[in-house]
Each structure stands twice: as structure tokens, then as C-alpha cells.
Design a protein around this motif. Structure first.
Motif, PDB file in Angstrom:
ATOM      1  N   ALA A 178       1.409   6.504  -6.967  1.00 19.94           N
ATOM      2  CA  ALA A 178       0.305   7.381  -7.365  1.00 19.94           C
ATOM      3  C   ALA A 178       0.717   8.845  -7.233  1.00 19.94           C
ATOM      4  O   ALA A 178       0.409   9.673  -8.099  1.00 19.94           O
ATOM      5  CB  ALA A 178      -0.935   7.091  -6.529  1.00 19.94           C
ATOM      6  N   HIS A 179       1.423   9.154  -6.160  1.00 17.67           N
ATOM      7  CA  HIS A 179       1.900  10.530  -5.948  1.00 17.67           C
ATOM      8  C   HIS A 179       2.872  10.920  -7.060  1.00 17.67           C
ATOM      9  O   HIS A 179       2.793  12.033  -7.608  1.00 17.67           O
ATOM     10  CB  HIS A 179       2.565  10.642  -4.574  1.00 17.67           C
ATOM     11  CG  HIS A 179       3.116  11.995  -4.286  1.00 17.67           C
ATOM     12  ND1 HIS A 179       2.317  13.089  -4.033  1.00 17.67           N
ATOM     13  CD2 HIS A 179       4.393  12.441  -4.215  1.00 17.67           C
ATOM     14  CE1 HIS A 179       3.084  14.150  -3.814  1.00 17.67           C
ATOM     15  NE2 HIS A 179       4.351  13.781  -3.932  1.00 17.67           N
ATOM     16  N   GLU A 235       0.827  -1.210   0.000  1.00 14.43           N
ATOM     17  CA  GLU A 235       0.000   0.000   0.000  1.00 14.43           C
ATOM     18  C   GLU A 235       0.861   1.260   0.000  1.00 14.43           C
ATOM     19  O   GLU A 235       0.542   2.232  -0.696  1.00 14.43           O
ATOM     20  CB  GLU A 235      -0.941  -0.006   1.204  1.00 14.43           C
ATOM     21  CG  GLU A 235      -2.066  -1.002   1.085  1.00 14.43           C
ATOM     22  CD  GLU A 235      -2.917  -1.094   2.341  1.00 14.43           C
ATOM     23  OE1 GLU A 235      -2.904  -0.153   3.159  1.00 14.43           O
ATOM     24  OE2 GLU A 235      -3.601  -2.125   2.503  1.00 14.43           O
ATOM     25  N   ALA A 236       1.946   1.248   0.758  1.00 15.95           N
ATOM     26  CA  ALA A 236       2.853   2.401   0.791  1.00 15.95           C
ATOM     27  C   ALA A 236       3.488   2.610  -0.580  1.00 15.95           C
ATOM     28  O   ALA A 236       3.609   3.757  -1.049  1.00 15.95           O
ATOM     29  CB  ALA A 236       3.932   2.205   1.861  1.00 15.95           C
ATOM     30  N   ARG A 254       2.213   1.692  -3.491  1.00 15.28           N
ATOM     31  CA  ARG A 254       1.172   2.179  -4.397  1.00 15.28           C
ATOM     32  C   ARG A 254       0.896   3.664  -4.178  1.00 15.28           C
ATOM     33  O   ARG A 254       0.697   4.418  -5.136  1.00 15.28           O
ATOM     34  CB  ARG A 254      -0.114   1.378  -4.197  1.00 15.28           C
ATOM     35  CG  ARG A 254      -0.048   0.008  -4.806  1.00 15.28           C
ATOM     36  CD  ARG A 254      -1.340  -0.743  -4.607  1.00 15.28           C
ATOM     37  NE  ARG A 254      -1.278  -2.031  -5.274  1.00 15.28           N
ATOM     38  CZ  ARG A 254      -1.950  -3.084  -4.886  1.00 15.28           C
ATOM     39  NH1 ARG A 254      -2.756  -3.027  -3.839  1.00 15.28           N
ATOM     40  NH2 ARG A 254      -1.844  -4.231  -5.533  1.00 15.28           N
ATOM     41  N   THR A 255       0.888   4.096  -2.917  1.00 18.00           N
ATOM     42  CA  THR A 255       0.646   5.499  -2.598  1.00 18.00           C
ATOM     43  C   THR A 255       1.758   6.375  -3.167  1.00 18.00           C
ATOM     44  O   THR A 255       1.484   7.416  -3.774  1.00 18.00           O
ATOM     45  CB  THR A 255       0.546   5.700  -1.068  1.00 18.00           C
ATOM     46  OG1 THR A 255      -0.564   4.941  -0.588  1.00 18.00           O
ATOM     47  CG2 THR A 255       0.375   7.153  -0.695  1.00 18.00           C
ATOM     48  N   ARG A 256       2.981   5.959  -2.994  1.00 19.80           N
ATOM     49  CA  ARG A 256       4.107   6.736  -3.509  1.00 19.80           C
ATOM     50  C   ARG A 256       4.094   6.782  -5.035  1.00 19.80           C
ATOM     51  O   ARG A 256       4.406   7.794  -5.643  1.00 19.80           O
ATOM     52  CB  ARG A 256       5.428   6.164  -3.010  1.00 19.80           C
ATOM     53  CG  ARG A 256       5.635   6.410  -1.538  1.00 19.80           C
ATOM     54  CD  ARG A 256       6.976   5.957  -1.122  1.00 19.80           C
ATOM     55  NE  ARG A 256       7.623   7.110  -0.491  1.00 19.80           N
ATOM     56  CZ  ARG A 256       8.858   7.110  -0.069  1.00 19.80           C
ATOM     57  NH1 ARG A 256       9.600   6.051  -0.199  1.00 19.80           N
ATOM     58  NH2 ARG A 256       9.348   8.173   0.508  1.00 19.80           N
TER      59      ARG A 256
END
Length: 84
Positions: A59-60, A52-53, A55-57
Motif C-alpha cells: 500500500a505504501h 499484513e506487513a 500488504r502495508t508495504r
């Protein structure tokens, strides 16, 4: 966190596994932490959080790219690898 010496972990492996089902267990070698044993369920949670971390990075980073804030790809991946 519970702690076992490497010798205790070897001779009391069944007990170590039982305890690791409830909480992480540190195993020391020569008085220093060597490994931590966690349940399979806890390991899956840890792996999911890492994914999840990432994927978040990602996406950012994609959002920054789409906004024209382009960065050197190698620098981005170097930064990502620090956390893995």
C-alpha cells in the motif's frame, strides 16, 4: 523458551508437542539452535502478521507511485524479499 536437544525431541515427541501448545520450543542440534516448534495457532498468527506487513508495504509503495515517487520495481521487490 523451552529447549530440547534433537535426541530429546525424538524420544519425548509427545511431551514436546504438549509444551509447544503453550509456548515455542527450541530444538538444538550439536548444541546449536536448529528449529523452533510452535503451535498451529501461533503459526497462523505469524503468517497473518507477515501478510499484513506485506500488504502495508505494498500500500505504501502504491501510494508513492501515485504521488509520482516512482522506484525501480526490482529494487522494491528485492527489499520486500528481505523480510520474507
Amino acid at each position: 523458551m523451552l529447549s530440547f536437544t534433537a535426541n530429546q525431541a525424538k524420544t519425548q515427541f509427545g511431551d514436546l508437542m504438549t509444551k509447544a501448545q503453550r509456548e515455542p520450543v527450541s530444538i538444538t542440534r550439536n548444541g546449536r539452535p536448529a528449529v523452533v516448534v510452535v503451535s498451529a495457532a501461533d503459526y497462523e498468527v505469524i503468517e497473518q502478521l507477515k501478510l499484513e506487513a506485506l500488504r502495508t508495504r505494498l500500500a505504501h509503495s502504491i501510494a508513492q507511485m501515485e504521488a509520482g515517487q516512482v522506484q525501480d520495481g526490482e529494487a522494491v521487490f528485492d527489499e520486500l524479499m528481505k523480510d520474507l
